[in-house]
Design a protein around this motif. Structure first.
Motif, mmCIF file in Angstrom:
data_model
loop_
_atom_site.group_PDB
_atom_site.id
_atom_site.type_symbol
_atom_site.label_atom_id
_atom_site.label_comp_id
_atom_site.label_asym_id
_atom_site.label_seq_id
_atom_site.Cartn_x
_atom_site.Cartn_y
_atom_site.Cartn_z
ATOM 1 N N ALA A 98 0.820 -1.207 0.000
ATOM 2 C CA ALA A 98 0.000 0.000 0.000
ATOM 3 C C ALA A 98 0.849 1.249 0.000
ATOM 4 O O ALA A 98 0.539 2.244 -0.697
ATOM 5 C CB ALA A 98 -0.930 -0.017 1.219
ATOM 6 N N ALA A 99 1.938 1.237 0.763
ATOM 7 C CA ALA A 99 2.826 2.394 0.779
ATOM 8 C C ALA A 99 3.452 2.617 -0.590
ATOM 9 O O ALA A 99 3.617 3.758 -1.061
ATOM 10 C CB ALA A 99 3.884 2.218 1.855
ATOM 11 N N THR A 100 3.852 1.493 -1.221
ATOM 12 C CA THR A 100 4.450 1.616 -2.570
ATOM 13 C C THR A 100 3.440 2.192 -3.561
ATOM 14 O O THR A 100 3.768 3.052 -4.389
ATOM 15 C CB THR A 100 4.960 0.245 -3.028
ATOM 16 O OG1 THR A 100 5.910 -0.258 -2.077
ATOM 17 C CG2 THR A 100 5.613 0.338 -4.391
ATOM 18 N N GLN A 101 2.195 1.694 -3.514
ATOM 19 C CA GLN A 101 1.153 2.205 -4.413
ATOM 20 C C GLN A 101 0.911 3.686 -4.171
ATOM 21 O O GLN A 101 0.771 4.484 -5.105
ATOM 22 C CB GLN A 101 -0.136 1.420 -4.184
ATOM 23 C CG GLN A 101 -1.311 1.902 -5.041
ATOM 24 C CD GLN A 101 -1.062 1.705 -6.534
ATOM 25 O OE1 GLN A 101 -0.399 0.723 -6.927
ATOM 26 N NE2 GLN A 101 -1.543 2.633 -7.350
ATOM 27 N N LEU A 102 0.894 4.078 -2.883
ATOM 28 C CA LEU A 102 0.690 5.489 -2.577
ATOM 29 C C LEU A 102 1.839 6.341 -3.085
ATOM 30 O O LEU A 102 1.638 7.446 -3.611
ATOM 31 C CB LEU A 102 0.529 5.653 -1.055
ATOM 32 C CG LEU A 102 0.257 7.084 -0.559
ATOM 33 C CD1 LEU A 102 -0.982 7.668 -1.218
ATOM 34 C CD2 LEU A 102 0.139 7.098 0.956
ATOM 35 N N ALA A 103 3.060 5.830 -2.984
ATOM 36 C CA ALA A 103 4.220 6.582 -3.490
ATOM 37 C C ALA A 103 4.136 6.768 -5.005
ATOM 38 O O ALA A 103 4.455 7.835 -5.552
ATOM 39 C CB ALA A 103 5.507 5.864 -3.103
ATOM 40 N N ARG A 104 3.734 5.681 -5.699
ATOM 41 C CA ARG A 104 3.599 5.783 -7.158
ATOM 42 C C ARG A 104 2.513 6.781 -7.525
ATOM 43 O O ARG A 104 2.649 7.554 -8.486
ATOM 44 C CB ARG A 104 3.295 4.420 -7.747
ATOM 45 C CG ARG A 104 4.484 3.431 -7.650
ATOM 46 C CD ARG A 104 4.128 2.101 -8.278
ATOM 47 N NE ARG A 104 3.793 2.266 -9.690
ATOM 48 C CZ ARG A 104 3.360 1.275 -10.477
ATOM 49 N NH1 ARG A 104 3.232 0.055 -9.968
ATOM 50 N NH2 ARG A 104 3.088 1.492 -11.741
#
Length: 771
Positions: A588-594
């Motif tokens: 989820a953090a990675t998706q939010l960063a993208r």
């Protein structure tokens, strides 16, 4: 001998000589007096009576008078003297007749005086109350002789032979009398003598001379036939070729009188007139109008080629010179005349126009074949009538079209909101629309009465007081200088605080179009829009600042979350369930960063601040790298990820990072739409100056109602994330100068194609408003 003796002797000799001369003179005088006395006695004897007169005098009814010292006596011809006295209306006395002759004319008196005093011969004629008298005077010794003969009835007034010869000599053209046998001249006037180079007019001098051989032959022909003959001859005379009309007339008593009339100028005029007629005919044959000329006898005397072609008449029949009535009858038989109930009356009225010598009105003939002819009739100067037929069918059609065009033009102008007026090069108002009347608050009648530009200005000045403006505008209308008539435009403010935009445009026909438009509301709206645009620009700046600050504030804790979640995944002593929880947090953090990166990229593109780092990229490596990055996610989803690349695709110019980002979004979208067991394929091919990158899947496809908006922002939020992936793909491809296309069937998968130019031009994309 002394000197005295010598002087005495000389004086005696002189006296003797004088005496001898005196005696000789006296002897001579006596002899002359005796001779004169003898002559007088003879004269008395000859004039002794009428019976003693010579027979020839009485035979010719003439009288002979002897005049000495102013005294006239009858020498012979008493009857002739009586006849002359009767003609003059005086007594039959010689002295009275001579006095009457001198009184008939001062010239006659002068000739008689010269005869009596100086012995000058004379020949003249005198006119009396009863006729003419022929007088011939001669001198002989001390006497003057007069021969008087009254002219008979047929010869009264005829000149004598010498007078007539003098008259003929005064004629400028050659004239002569020719022998009937060979046509040779026996007498000629001075003009003939000069023309043939003879020395005199005597028969000996004229022997062998000829003015023209054809004239000699003409004289022989006239003598043989006894009739007058004429011919026209061109003869070289005095170094110039001249035309003579030669006439030969047989004379009473033998011979032929030949005389010439110089008709060079007449022949030149005739030749010029002939050429003029031929040129006139040639000109008429080249004009489109049909021309026919009917003579006084109403027969066709001339027609041009257009006449025969217009009516379809045979040239051979027209050459027979038919009458006007015959022409009308033939045209009626062929149904080429206007239809009429009473043809006989119509024809009679048409032919009676020959009697009207004044101007005649033009007619319009409507023929059965649909043509319309204009008929012009004009009395011909040489008699008869000139008819001109003009086919005006096309002219009427064009006039109707022109009138319709004018009406359409006027209706079009009336529908315009702008006030429009058209002024001619002479400043006259030619055209205006209803908006012009409303704009300046004037009536159509007032504009029509104004007429020209000055009058229109007087009507408009109450609304616009700037006279300098009107003077400049007048220069645009009436000044012949091309620079002054150049198009112009500008703004002015009227007395009622309206903002007016004006413009002038020169028209091809020399007229000038002037248009006025009230832009007060437009300027108010523009001002409002300018204020709104400034507010939007400020909001855009605040949005960029907000996004930048929020992205920075979110990126820092996300980096920490992603880092610690990765450490926890590798740490020992964590249960499998906990490990899954940590993996979910990291994902989820990675998706939010993208998503944050996508938002920042879109904001940068919207602001026009994204710059591409152009380099050569191997297309195959680009696809393989995309496959490698997404392979793990494909395996997790049980989806096959394949690459199909042609060998000759080669290189492409572009930004490797942005193109990789584009493929990553397309592959990620395809993996999400493809169920387990499906297939995602990356393809590349070169065609028509571009490189096509295809990402196709076997997923559920895109509904038709969504396809039109698939590249819009926030469309994909139902699949997680802000929905900027495909919008960012479209923006990045357009930055490379290309475009993106979608082909999809619901339930049959989708194919996204990126069309990239071989030599891309960055910056092709237009920034979009909004976020």
């Amino acid at each position: 001998m002394t000197s005295y003796d010598l002087i005495l002797a000389a004086a005696a000799g002189a006296v003797c000589l004088a005496l001898c001369v005196t005696l000789w003179s006296l002897g001579q005088r006596r002899r002359f007096e005796a001779r004169i006395a003898a002559l007088k006695a003879r004269l008395v004897l000859q004039g002794g009576g009428e019976d003693d007169a010579p027979a020839w005098v009485e035979a010719f009814d003439a009288a002979v008078l002897a005049v000495e010292d102013g005294q006239a006596r009858l020498a012979a011809g008493a009857e002739g003297l009586s006849a002359c006295a009767q003609v003059l209306g005086v007594a039959a006395e010689p002295q009275a007749v001579v006095a009457a002759l001198a009184a008939t004319d001062p010239e006659n008196a002068h000739k008689l005086t010269a005869l009596f005093e100086r012995g000058e011969a004379c020949v003249f004629e005198a006119r009396g109350n009863g006729g003419w008298i022929s007088i011939e005077g001669r001198s002989a010794g001390a006497l003057a002789w007069l021969r008087l003969a009254p002219a008979s009835g047929g010869e009264a007034g005829l000149p004598s032979a010498p007078r007539f010869a003098a008259f003929v000599d005064s004629v400028a053209e050659p004239a002569w009398i020719a022998a009937a046998a060979d046509g040779q001249p026996t007498w000629a006037n001075d003009a003939f003598v000069r023309a043939v180079g003879a020395t005199s007019a005597s028969a000996q001098a004229l022997a062998g001379k000829s003015f023209d051989r054809a004239a000699d032959a003409l004289a022989i022909e006239a003598a043989e036939t006894g009739e007058r003959r004429e011919t026209l001859r061109w003869i070289n005379l005095e170094g110039r070729r001249r035309a003579f009309r030669v006439s030969a007339q047989p004379l009473e008593g033998g011979g032929v009188g030949v005389f010439c009339v110089d008709v060079t100028e007449i022949e030149d005029v005739r030749d010029a007139f002939k050429k003029h007629v031929e040129a006139h005919d040639e000109t008429l044959n080249h004009i489109a109008e049909a021309v026919a000329i009917f003579s006084q006898t109403r027969r066709l005397s001339y027609h041009n080629t257009a006449f025969a072609e217009l009516w379809g008449l045979e040239p051979a029949w027209l050459a027979e010179r038919p009458t006007h009535g015959e022409v009308l009858d033939r045209l009626r038989q062929r149904r080429r005349l206007p239809e009429t109930i009473d043809y006989a009356g119509w024809k009679a009225a048409e032919l009676t126009r020959y009697e009207d010598l004044g101007p005649q009105a033009d007619d319009l003939w409507h023929l059965p074949d649909g043509r319309t002819l204009k008929v012009v009739r004009q009395p011909h100067p040489l008699g008869g009538m000139l008819l001109i037929y003009s086919d005006i069918t096309g002219e009427l059609r064009l006039k109707a079209q022109y009138n319709a065009l004018i009406q359409v033009q006027q209706a079009t102008l009336d529908k315009l909101n702008d006030a429009v007026a058209v002024f001619g090069s002479d400043g006259r108002l030619r055209l205006h629309n209803e908006a012009f009347e409303t704009f300046w608050n004037v009536s159509a009648f007032a504009l029509e009465a104004a007429g020209d530009f000055e009058g229109v200005v007087e009507l408009c000045v109450p609304r616009l007081h700037d006279l300098a403006f009107w003077r400049e505008l007048k220069g645009r209308v009436a000044d012949p200088d091309p620079q002054m008539r150049a198009p112009t435009s500008g703004e002015v403010r009227t007395s009622d605080d309206r903002i007016v935009v004006y413009q002038s445009r020169p028209l091809p026909d020399g007229a000038t179009l002037i248009a006025f438009a009230d832009v007060t509301d437009t300027r108010d709206l523009q001002s409002a829009l300018a204020d709104r645009s400034a507010a939007l620009a400020e909001a855009e700046r605040l949005k960029r600042d907000f996004v930048g600050n929020v992205s920075y504030e979110l990126r820092t804790p996300l980096t920490t979350i992603i880092g610690y979640s990765e450490l926890l995944e590798r740490a020992d002593g964590i249960s499998e369930r906990g490990r899954n929880h940590v993996a979910a947090v990291r994902a989820a953090a990675t998706q939010l960063a993208r998503s944050i990166d996508d938002v920042l990229d879109m904001a940068q593109i919207d602001a026009g601040e994204m710059a591409l780092e152009i380099e050569d990229i191997r297309v195959a490596d680009l696809l393989l790298n995309a496959q490698e990055r997404a392979l793990k996610d494909a395996q997790l989803g049980a989806v096959t990820l394949a690459v199909e690349c042609e060998e000759d695709v080669g290189l492409i110019r572009g930004d490797a990072k942005r193109l990789a980002q584009t493929l990553a979004h397309l592959v990620d979208n395809a993996l999400r739409q493809t169920p387990p067991g499906g297939r995602v394929t990356l393809q590349a091919r070169r065609a028509l100056g571009e490189v096509r990158l295809d990402v196709s899947d076997t997923g559920r496809g895109v509904p038709f109602h969504v396809q039109a908006h698939i590249f819009d922002r926030f469309v994909g939020r139902d699949r997680g994330g802000p929905g900027l992936g495909l919008a960012l793909v479209k923006a990045l491809v357009e930055l490379h100068g290309g475009w993106v296309a979608l082909e999809s069937e619901p339930g049959a998968g989708s194919t996204f194609t990126c069309h990239l130019p071989e030599t891309q031009q960055p910056g092709a994309m237009q920034p979009e408003l909004g976020f």
